[in-house]
Design a protein around this motif. Structure first.
Motif, PDB file in Angstrom:
ATOM      1  N   ARG A 163       0.909  -1.345   0.130  1.00 14.62           N
ATOM      2  CA  ARG A 163       0.302   0.290  -0.017  1.00 14.62           C
ATOM      3  C   ARG A 163       1.278   1.260  -0.522  1.00 14.62           C
ATOM      4  O   ARG A 163       0.617   2.062  -0.978  1.00 14.62           O
ATOM      5  CB  ARG A 163      -0.916  -0.260   1.183  1.00 14.62           C
ATOM      6  CG  ARG A 163      -1.779   0.659   1.514  1.00 14.62           C
ATOM      7  CD  ARG A 163      -2.051   1.404   3.288  1.00 14.62           C
ATOM      8  NE  ARG A 163      -0.866   0.811   3.704  1.00 14.62           N
ATOM      9  CZ  ARG A 163      -0.725   1.451   5.174  1.00 14.62           C
ATOM     10  NH1 ARG A 163      -2.732   1.101   5.791  1.00 14.62           N
ATOM     11  NH2 ARG A 163       0.310   1.894   6.014  1.00 14.62           N
ATOM     12  N   ASP A 164       2.038   1.666   0.891  1.00 14.29           N
ATOM     13  CA  ASP A 164       2.875   2.227   1.186  1.00 14.29           C
ATOM     14  C   ASP A 164       3.615   3.096  -0.380  1.00 14.29           C
ATOM     15  O   ASP A 164       4.069   3.604  -0.625  1.00 14.29           O
ATOM     16  CB  ASP A 164       3.780   1.977   2.632  1.00 14.29           C
ATOM     17  CG  ASP A 164       2.651   2.557   3.744  1.00 14.29           C
ATOM     18  OD1 ASP A 164       1.535   2.759   3.133  1.00 14.29           O
ATOM     19  OD2 ASP A 164       3.354   2.342   4.637  1.00 14.29           O
ATOM     20  N   MET A 165       4.089   1.453  -1.017  1.00 12.16           N
ATOM     21  CA  MET A 165       4.366   1.516  -2.591  1.00 12.16           C
ATOM     22  C   MET A 165       3.629   2.677  -3.430  1.00 12.16           C
ATOM     23  O   MET A 165       4.213   3.259  -4.061  1.00 12.16           O
ATOM     24  CB  MET A 165       5.366   0.262  -2.375  1.00 12.16           C
ATOM     25  CG  MET A 165       6.542  -0.423  -2.182  1.00 12.16           C
ATOM     26  SD  MET A 165       6.274  -1.984  -2.169  1.00 12.16           S
ATOM     27  CE  MET A 165       8.178  -2.204  -0.943  1.00 12.16           C
ATOM     28  N   LYS A 174      -6.815   6.295  -5.174  1.00 10.35           N
ATOM     29  CA  LYS A 174      -8.674   6.154  -3.768  1.00 10.35           C
ATOM     30  C   LYS A 174      -8.078   4.359  -3.229  1.00 10.35           C
ATOM     31  O   LYS A 174      -9.079   4.389  -2.177  1.00 10.35           O
ATOM     32  CB  LYS A 174      -9.589   6.178  -4.145  1.00 10.35           C
ATOM     33  CG  LYS A 174     -10.152   7.981  -5.141  1.00 10.35           C
ATOM     34  CD  LYS A 174     -11.594   7.729  -6.094  1.00 10.35           C
ATOM     35  CE  LYS A 174     -11.305   9.246  -5.920  1.00 10.35           C
ATOM     36  NZ  LYS A 174     -13.031   9.574  -6.437  1.00 10.35           N
ATOM     37  N   TYR A 175      -7.831   4.376  -3.957  1.00  9.56           N
ATOM     38  CA  TYR A 175      -7.796   2.416  -3.218  1.00  9.56           C
ATOM     39  C   TYR A 175      -6.869   1.891  -3.034  1.00  9.56           C
ATOM     40  O   TYR A 175      -6.202   0.699  -3.271  1.00  9.56           O
ATOM     41  CB  TYR A 175      -9.312   1.337  -4.025  1.00  9.56           C
ATOM     42  CG  TYR A 175     -10.317   2.321  -4.697  1.00  9.56           C
ATOM     43  CD1 TYR A 175     -10.808   3.158  -3.911  1.00  9.56           C
ATOM     44  CD2 TYR A 175      -9.432   2.830  -5.994  1.00  9.56           C
ATOM     45  CE1 TYR A 175     -12.616   3.206  -3.938  1.00  9.56           C
ATOM     46  CE2 TYR A 175     -11.255   3.420  -6.170  1.00  9.56           C
ATOM     47  CZ  TYR A 175     -12.075   3.799  -5.669  1.00  9.56           C
ATOM     48  OH  TYR A 175     -13.107   4.149  -5.876  1.00  9.56           O
ATOM     49  N   ALA A 180      -3.597  -3.609  -3.399  1.00  8.00           N
ATOM     50  CA  ALA A 180      -2.761  -3.552  -2.159  1.00  8.00           C
ATOM     51  C   ALA A 180      -2.589  -5.227  -1.649  1.00  8.00           C
ATOM     52  O   ALA A 180      -2.425  -6.288  -2.225  1.00  8.00           O
ATOM     53  CB  ALA A 180      -1.831  -3.204  -0.921  1.00  8.00           C
ATOM     54  N   SER A 181      -3.774  -5.963  -1.108  1.00  8.78           N
ATOM     55  CA  SER A 181      -4.575  -6.736  -0.682  1.00  8.78           C
ATOM     56  C   SER A 181      -5.239  -7.938  -1.722  1.00  8.78           C
ATOM     57  O   SER A 181      -4.836  -8.845  -2.107  1.00  8.78           O
ATOM     58  CB  SER A 181      -5.902  -7.126   0.367  1.00  8.78           C
ATOM     59  OG  SER A 181      -6.755  -5.735   0.040  1.00  8.78           O
ATOM     60  N   THR A 182      -5.623  -7.492  -3.340  1.00  6.01           N
ATOM     61  CA  THR A 182      -5.714  -7.858  -4.375  1.00  6.01           C
ATOM     62  C   THR A 182      -4.190  -8.467  -4.669  1.00  6.01           C
ATOM     63  O   THR A 182      -4.877  -9.632  -5.138  1.00  6.01           O
ATOM     64  CB  THR A 182      -6.423  -7.054  -4.677  1.00  6.01           C
ATOM     65  OG1 THR A 182      -8.033  -6.605  -4.862  1.00  6.01           O
ATOM     66  CG2 THR A 182      -6.826  -7.574  -6.276  1.00  6.01           C
ATOM     67  N   ILE A 183      -3.614  -7.676  -4.719  1.00  2.70           N
ATOM     68  CA  ILE A 183      -1.975  -7.999  -5.473  1.00  2.70           C
ATOM     69  C   ILE A 183      -2.161  -9.611  -4.916  1.00  2.70           C
ATOM     70  O   ILE A 183      -1.233 -10.624  -5.237  1.00  2.70           O
ATOM     71  CB  ILE A 183      -0.960  -7.251  -5.485  1.00  2.70           C
ATOM     72  CG1 ILE A 183      -1.316  -6.386  -5.467  1.00  2.70           C
ATOM     73  CG2 ILE A 183       0.306  -8.008  -5.406  1.00  2.70           C
ATOM     74  CD1 ILE A 183      -0.168  -4.954  -5.542  1.00  2.70           C
ATOM     75  N   LEU A 184      -1.962 -10.070  -3.102  1.00  5.32           N
ATOM     76  CA  LEU A 184      -1.946 -11.237  -2.698  1.00  5.32           C
ATOM     77  C   LEU A 184      -2.454 -11.930  -2.623  1.00  5.32           C
ATOM     78  O   LEU A 184      -2.143 -12.994  -3.231  1.00  5.32           O
ATOM     79  CB  LEU A 184      -1.548 -10.962  -1.276  1.00  5.32           C
ATOM     80  CG  LEU A 184      -0.428 -10.193  -0.384  1.00  5.32           C
ATOM     81  CD1 LEU A 184      -0.248  -9.968   1.023  1.00  5.32           C
ATOM     82  CD2 LEU A 184       1.306 -10.551  -0.633  1.00  5.32           C
ATOM     83  N   LEU A 216      -2.435  -6.383 -14.595  1.00  3.79           N
ATOM     84  CA  LEU A 216      -3.156  -5.983 -13.948  1.00  3.79           C
ATOM     85  C   LEU A 216      -3.164  -4.323 -12.929  1.00  3.79           C
ATOM     86  O   LEU A 216      -3.781  -3.758 -13.059  1.00  3.79           O
ATOM     87  CB  LEU A 216      -4.358  -7.016 -12.985  1.00  3.79           C
ATOM     88  CG  LEU A 216      -5.366  -6.446 -12.484  1.00  3.79           C
ATOM     89  CD1 LEU A 216      -6.329  -6.206 -13.454  1.00  3.79           C
ATOM     90  CD2 LEU A 216      -5.787  -8.013 -11.232  1.00  3.79           C
ATOM     91  N   VAL A 217      -1.812  -4.357 -12.363  1.00  6.51           N
ATOM     92  CA  VAL A 217      -1.599  -3.444 -11.148  1.00  6.51           C
ATOM     93  C   VAL A 217      -1.344  -2.207 -12.020  1.00  6.51           C
ATOM     94  O   VAL A 217      -1.818  -1.348 -12.121  1.00  6.51           O
ATOM     95  CB  VAL A 217      -0.730  -3.373 -10.360  1.00  6.51           C
ATOM     96  CG1 VAL A 217      -0.146  -2.503  -9.426  1.00  6.51           C
ATOM     97  CG2 VAL A 217      -1.413  -4.759  -9.395  1.00  6.51           C
ATOM     98  N   LEU A 218      -0.239  -1.926 -12.669  1.00  3.88           N
ATOM     99  CA  LEU A 218       0.358  -0.757 -13.546  1.00  3.88           C
ATOM    100  C   LEU A 218      -0.312   0.005 -14.356  1.00  3.88           C
ATOM    101  O   LEU A 218      -0.553   0.808 -14.819  1.00  3.88           O
ATOM    102  CB  LEU A 218       1.767  -1.288 -14.032  1.00  3.88           C
ATOM    103  CG  LEU A 218       2.715  -1.954 -13.540  1.00  3.88           C
ATOM    104  CD1 LEU A 218       3.947  -1.707 -14.141  1.00  3.88           C
ATOM    105  CD2 LEU A 218       3.316  -1.082 -12.311  1.00  3.88           C
ATOM    106  N   ASN A 219      -1.806  -0.911 -14.864  1.00  6.12           N
ATOM    107  CA  ASN A 219      -2.618  -0.487 -16.073  1.00  6.12           C
ATOM    108  C   ASN A 219      -3.468  -0.110 -15.082  1.00  6.12           C
ATOM    109  O   ASN A 219      -3.977   1.310 -15.481  1.00  6.12           O
ATOM    110  CB  ASN A 219      -2.862  -1.646 -16.683  1.00  6.12           C
ATOM    111  CG  ASN A 219      -2.579  -2.029 -18.252  1.00  6.12           C
ATOM    112  OD1 ASN A 219      -1.268  -1.560 -18.492  1.00  6.12           O
ATOM    113  ND2 ASN A 219      -2.700  -3.273 -18.611  1.00  6.12           N
ATOM    114  N   THR A 220      -3.464  -0.250 -14.030  1.00  8.06           N
ATOM    115  CA  THR A 220      -4.839   0.711 -13.417  1.00  8.06           C
ATOM    116  C   THR A 220      -4.550   1.310 -12.528  1.00  8.06           C
ATOM    117  O   THR A 220      -4.774   2.608 -12.868  1.00  8.06           O
ATOM    118  CB  THR A 220      -5.286  -0.536 -12.264  1.00  8.06           C
ATOM    119  OG1 THR A 220      -6.170  -2.351 -12.281  1.00  8.06           O
ATOM    120  CG2 THR A 220      -6.043  -0.026 -11.169  1.00  8.06           C
TER     121      THR A 220
END
Length: 223
Positions: A163-165, A174-175, A180-184, A216-220
């Motif tokens: 999250r902090d990263m 906003k999220y 972060a929890s979705t990544i895990l 997914l994360v970087l595009n989001t």
């Protein structure tokens, strides 16, 4: 770095165990063989009686270390996440924020390799248990009380780090905690699908869960 890592001791919340299994040969054997047995027969079929037969010890001797098989699962999952956290710290400490986030995603979502620094724990086998059984450590009626008592603190620390990263690069997103929890959890789920339901995932021998989660994360975040 290798010398430093060899001196590390993975720390698990003390409330999880009655006696620290790292403090004796028997305790280490309990951990080592419980990992192999759970991987072989699954957590639902696993019992201390079966484990005792494998290690040649009385069932009562296992209860001197863990109150229940659920506490043993909590120990194994906590150990695993603490091991992942050490990798996060050491492999990202000198990176710039953008590179740090991408590397962190890779660390928590990549395929596991055995770590020779911990000879009594096979991290590859333990990873299979995490993929298949991790949710059973918190999908219980007592989850709120156990959470208050700190049983899941290591898992939560990894989410906080991610999250902090995210916030360091995208302060207006906003999220960050949800992502972060979705990544895990998404990483574990894709590893599970890759192994058992390959027709409903694009992850395969050529596309790893890490590839998908990074995309997914970087595009989001960049949308």
């Amino acid at each position: 770095m290798d010398r430093l890592l060899s001196n590390l001791k993975i720390t698990v919340p003390e409330k999880i165990y009655v006696k620290d299994p790292e403090s004796s040969d028997l305790g280490k054997r309990i951990v080592e063989h419980s990992i192999n047995l759970i991987d072989e027969i699954g957590f639902d079929a696993f019992t201390f009686k079966k484990l005792g037969a494998v290690i040649g010890s009385n069932e009562s001797s296992i209860y001197r270390y863990f109150e229940s098989k659920h506490k043993l699962l909590l120990y194994l999952t906590s150990w695993y996440w603490a091991w992942i956290e050490y990798q996060l710290v050491f492999e990202t400490y000198s990176l710039q924020p953008e590179d740090k986030l991408e590397k962190a995603i890779e660390i928590v979502s990549r395929s596991t390799k055995e770590d020779t620094n911990f000879s009594h724990i096979n991290e590859v086998v333990l990873n299979r248990i995490i993929v298949n059984e991790n949710s059973k450590s918190f999908l219980t009626k007592e989850v709120d009380q156990k959470n208050k008592e700190g049983y899941y603190i290591i898992y939560k620390r990894i989410v906080y780090r991610l999250r902090d990263m995210i916030k360091a690069i995208y302060p207006d997103y906003k999220y960050p905690s949800s992502l972060a929890s979705t990544i895990l959890e998404g990483s574990l789920h894709q590893h599970f699908l890759k192994e058992h339901f390959e027709s409903i995932t694009d992850c395969n021998l050529n596309v790893s869960p890490s590839n998908f989660i990074k995309n997914l994360v970087l595009n989001t975040l960049n949308s």
